[in-house]
Design an enzyme around this catalytic site. Structure first.
Site, PDB file in Angstrom:
ATOM      1  N   ARG A  53      20.803 -19.077   3.122  1.00 45.47           N
ATOM      2  CA  ARG A  53      21.067 -19.835   4.306  1.00 45.47           C
ATOM      3  C   ARG A  53      21.801 -21.052   3.504  1.00 45.47           C
ATOM      4  O   ARG A  53      22.080 -21.093   2.524  1.00 45.47           O
ATOM      5  CB  ARG A  53      19.852 -20.307   5.140  1.00 45.47           C
ATOM      6  CG  ARG A  53      18.749 -20.699   4.510  1.00 45.47           C
ATOM      7  CD  ARG A  53      18.537 -21.712   3.591  1.00 45.47           C
ATOM      8  NE  ARG A  53      19.038 -22.890   4.174  1.00 45.47           N
ATOM      9  CZ  ARG A  53      19.546 -24.071   3.646  1.00 45.47           C
ATOM     10  NH1 ARG A  53      19.507 -23.964   2.062  1.00 45.47           N
ATOM     11  NH2 ARG A  53      19.915 -25.154   4.006  1.00 45.47           N
ATOM     12  N   GLY A  54      22.558 -21.950   4.456  1.00 49.25           N
ATOM     13  CA  GLY A  54      23.401 -22.885   3.938  1.00 49.25           C
ATOM     14  C   GLY A  54      24.771 -22.505   4.251  1.00 49.25           C
ATOM     15  O   GLY A  54      25.071 -21.249   3.646  1.00 49.25           O
ATOM     16  N   GLN A 206      13.750 -27.076   6.116  1.00 49.21           N
ATOM     17  CA  GLN A 206      14.585 -27.152   5.132  1.00 49.21           C
ATOM     18  C   GLN A 206      14.392 -28.060   4.248  1.00 49.21           C
ATOM     19  O   GLN A 206      14.597 -28.043   3.080  1.00 49.21           O
ATOM     20  CB  GLN A 206      15.831 -26.608   5.501  1.00 49.21           C
ATOM     21  CG  GLN A 206      16.257 -25.273   6.044  1.00 49.21           C
ATOM     22  CD  GLN A 206      16.270 -25.288   7.474  1.00 49.21           C
ATOM     23  OE1 GLN A 206      15.363 -26.143   8.284  1.00 49.21           O
ATOM     24  NE2 GLN A 206      17.008 -24.595   8.285  1.00 49.21           N
ATOM     25  N   ASP A 247      28.040 -27.657   8.583  1.00 44.08           N
ATOM     26  CA  ASP A 247      28.194 -26.138   8.813  1.00 44.08           C
ATOM     27  C   ASP A 247      29.799 -25.766   9.401  1.00 44.08           C
ATOM     28  O   ASP A 247      30.346 -24.725   9.115  1.00 44.08           O
ATOM     29  CB  ASP A 247      27.197 -25.515   9.679  1.00 44.08           C
ATOM     30  CG  ASP A 247      25.768 -25.378   8.818  1.00 44.08           C
ATOM     31  OD1 ASP A 247      25.284 -26.521   9.008  1.00 44.08           O
ATOM     32  OD2 ASP A 247      25.397 -24.480   8.301  1.00 44.08           O
ATOM     33  N   ASN A 257      26.103 -30.026  12.027  1.00 45.26           N
ATOM     34  CA  ASN A 257      25.272 -29.871  10.928  1.00 45.26           C
ATOM     35  C   ASN A 257      23.663 -29.432  11.623  1.00 45.26           C
ATOM     36  O   ASN A 257      23.660 -29.593  13.083  1.00 45.26           O
ATOM     37  CB  ASN A 257      25.041 -31.183  10.249  1.00 45.26           C
ATOM     38  CG  ASN A 257      24.346 -30.629   8.897  1.00 45.26           C
ATOM     39  OD1 ASN A 257      24.375 -29.762   8.166  1.00 45.26           O
ATOM     40  ND2 ASN A 257      23.465 -31.423   8.526  1.00 45.26           N
TER      41      ASN A 257
HETATM   42  O1  MRU Z   1      20.247 -23.309   9.336  1.00 44.58           O
HETATM   43  P1  MRU Z   1      20.637 -23.502   7.676  1.00 44.58           P
HETATM   44  O2  MRU Z   1      19.425 -23.653   6.656  1.00 44.58           O
HETATM   45  O3  MRU Z   1      21.503 -22.520   7.112  1.00 44.58           O
HETATM   46  O4  MRU Z   1      21.432 -24.969   7.811  1.00 44.58           O
HETATM   47  C1  MRU Z   1      21.964 -25.538   6.834  1.00 44.58           C
HETATM   48  C2  MRU Z   1      22.409 -26.972   6.877  1.00 44.58           C
HETATM   49  O5  MRU Z   1      22.584 -27.363   8.192  1.00 44.58           O
HETATM   50  C3  MRU Z   1      23.326 -27.509   5.987  1.00 44.58           C
HETATM   51  O6  MRU Z   1      23.244 -29.001   6.057  1.00 44.58           O
HETATM   52  C4  MRU Z   1      24.828 -27.098   5.868  1.00 44.58           C
HETATM   53  O7  MRU Z   1      24.802 -25.801   5.921  1.00 44.58           O
HETATM   54  C5  MRU Z   1      25.424 -27.641   4.847  1.00 44.58           C
HETATM   55  S1  MRU Z   1      25.076 -26.756   3.298  1.00 44.58           S
HETATM   56  C6  MRU Z   1      26.110 -27.425   2.001  1.00 44.58           C
END
Ligand code: MRU
Length: 363
Positions: A53-54, A206, A247, A257
Site C-alpha cells: 500500500r502507499g 498505518q 495519494d 491523503n
Molecule cells: O491506504 P494507504 O495505506 O495506501 O494510504 C497511504 C497514504 O495515505 C500515504 O500517506 C500516501 O500514500 C502517501 S505515501 C508516500
C-alpha cells in the site's frame, strides 16, 4: 532502509525475473513476512488487500503486475484486461494509473514477443526513479527541518525538533526512503535531533503499525498518539512542523491523503504550525483542479471501522469494537485544500501549493 541491520526495499524482482517479492504489510509490525507474486491476479489482490500500500508502492507493484500479465499472455486483449483489473484495485492514488499507463504506452506498439521483457524494464525503471525521487525529497525536506531547528528560540536550541506525521508515508509506502519520512531519515542521519509524533491513523492504523515500525528500525525517536491528540499538542507548542504524504495532488495544490489529514491541517493552520506535504511528480494529477470536488475517494469495508487488529501474546487477532448491528462507514482519504498547505516538498524542490507554484518546478 534497514530492518535489524539489513537493507530492504518493499518490492523486488525475484531471481529469474518472472515473479516479484514484496513485504506483506498486513502482518507488520508483529510478523515480518515476504510474499512472492507471479500472476497479475496475485498482484491485483496484493494491492486491493493492502499487502502493499502507499501511493508510490502500489504504482510500482501495478507496473510489475502488467509485466506478470504479459508473461502469461502478451496479446492486446490481455494487456487491456490486466490494465483495467489493476487500475480498479484502488481508485484514489494516482500513481497507480500513472504507472500502468506508462508501461502500457511503452509496450503497446511493440511486437508481442518483446512486450513482457520491455514491461519488466519499464517497471524496474519506475522503481529506480521512485527511489531517486524519494531520496531527493528527503534532501529538500532536510533543509526545511534544519531551518526550523535554527529558527527556534535560544532555550529550545538543542532539543529535538518535533515532527507530526499521519498515516505511513515512509519507505514502506514507496520503494525506499519514503516521502514524508525521507526528510526525517536524512535529518536523523545528519545528526539533527528529531522526534516524531506518530498519529495511529485509524481505521487501519498505518501510523501505529507501519510508521512506528520503520522509525523504530531506523532508531528514530518517536511516540505514537491517538488521532485526536495532534490539535492539543499543537496548542501547547509541542509540534514544530507537520509533514504528510499524498495519494493525489491536483494542479492547484489540493492534497488528497489518508482520512484525518484534513483535520490535522486545520489544527496546524489554527496554531501557526507549518504543514508540509511531500510528494514525487508521479503523485500530481495535472488533469484535476479542485480536489474536494474531483478526486474519487475510496470507500473501504466497514469492518475496518467496527473491528481492530492487534496481537495477543504471539498471536495476531482481530476483535470487534462496536455493538452487534451498528453500521460503519469507511472513507479512506480526505482532501486538504491548498490554502492550508505551507509547501509541497517534491524531488525538484519546495513549491507553494498552487498551480503557479507547481509550474515553477514542472514547466
Ligand atoms: O491506504 P494507504 O495505506 O495506501 O494510504 C497511504 C497514504 O495515505 C500515504 O500517506 C500516501 O500514500 C502517501 S505515501 C508516500
Amino acid at each position: 532502509m534497514n530492518i535489524d541491520g539489513k537493507a530492504w526495499r518493499t518490492v523486488w524482482l525475484e531471481p529469474g525475473g518472472r515473479s516479484i517479492g514484496v513485504i506483506d504489510q498486513t502482518r507488520l509490525p508483529h510478523q515480518f513476512e515476504t510474499r512472492s507474486l507471479s500472476t497479475v491476479e496475485q498482484a491485483a489482490e496484493a494491492i486491493a488487500t493492502m499487502v502493499v500500500r502507499g501511493a508510490p508502492l502500489i504504482g510500482v507493484t501495478g507496473a510489475y503486475g502488467l509485466m506478470l500479465a504479459l508473461q502469461a499472455d502478451p496479446s492486446d486483449g490481455a494487456l487491456a484486461v490486466a490494465f483495467e483489473q489493476l487500475n480498479a484495485t484502488r481508485p484514489t492514488a494516482i500513481n497507480l494509473r500513472w504507472a500502468l499507463e506508462r508501461v502500457r504506452d511503452r509496450v503497446a506498439p511493440l511486437p508481442e514477443t518483446e512486450r513482457a521483457a520491455v514491461a519488466r524494464e519499464e517497471a524496474a525503471a519506475i522503481a529506480e526513479e521512485d527511489v531517486a525521487m524519494c531520496e531527493a525529497i528527503g534532501a529538500h525536506g532536510l533543509k526545511i527541518l534544519q531551518g526550523l531547528a535554527l529558527a527556534r528560540p535560544a532555550e529550545r536550541q538543542g532539543q529535538p525538533l518535533n515532527v507530526l506525521t499521519h498515516c505511513n508515508a515512509g519507505w514502506l509506502a514507496t520503494v525506499d526512503w519514503g516521502t514524508a519520512l525521507a526528510p526525517i531519515y536524512k535529518a536523523h542521519r545528519a545528526g539533527l535531533a528529531v522526534h516524531v509524533w506518530v498519529d495511529e491513523t485509524r481505521p487501519r492504523n498505518q501510523g501505529a503499525s507501519l510508521t512506528a515500525f520503520e522509525l523504530g528500525k531506523e532508531g528514530v525517536p518517536h511516540t505514537v498518539i491517538v488521532d485526536n491528540a495532534g490539535g492539543h499538542l499543537m496548542q501547547h507548542g509541542q509540534v514544530d512542523v507537520v509533514i504528510v504524504g499524498t495519494d493525489r495532488t491536483t494542479r492547484r495544490g489540493d492534497v488528497c491523503n489518508k482520512i484525518g489529514t484534513y483535520l490535522k491541517a486545520l489544527a496546524a493552520h489554527d496554531n501557526g504550525v507549518p504543514f508540509y506535504v511531500a510528494l514525487p511528480a508521479s503523485t500530481i494529477d495535472w488533469t484535476l483542479a479542485d480536489g474536494v470536488a474531483e478526486i474519487p475517494i475510496e470507500a473501504r469495508s466497514a469492518a475496518e471501522v467496527t473491528s481492530i487488529q492487534g496481537r495477543v501474546a504471539a498471536e495476531a487477532v482481530t476483535v470487534q469494537l462496536t455493538p452487534d448491528g451498528s453500521a460503519g462507514f469507511n472513507p479512506a482519504f480526505d482532501v486538504t485544500p491548498a490554502r492550508l498547505v505551507t509547501g509541497l516538498i517534491t524531488e525538484r524542490g519546495v513549491a507553494p501549493a498552487s498551480e503557479a507554484g507547481l509550474r515553477t518546478l514542472y514547466a
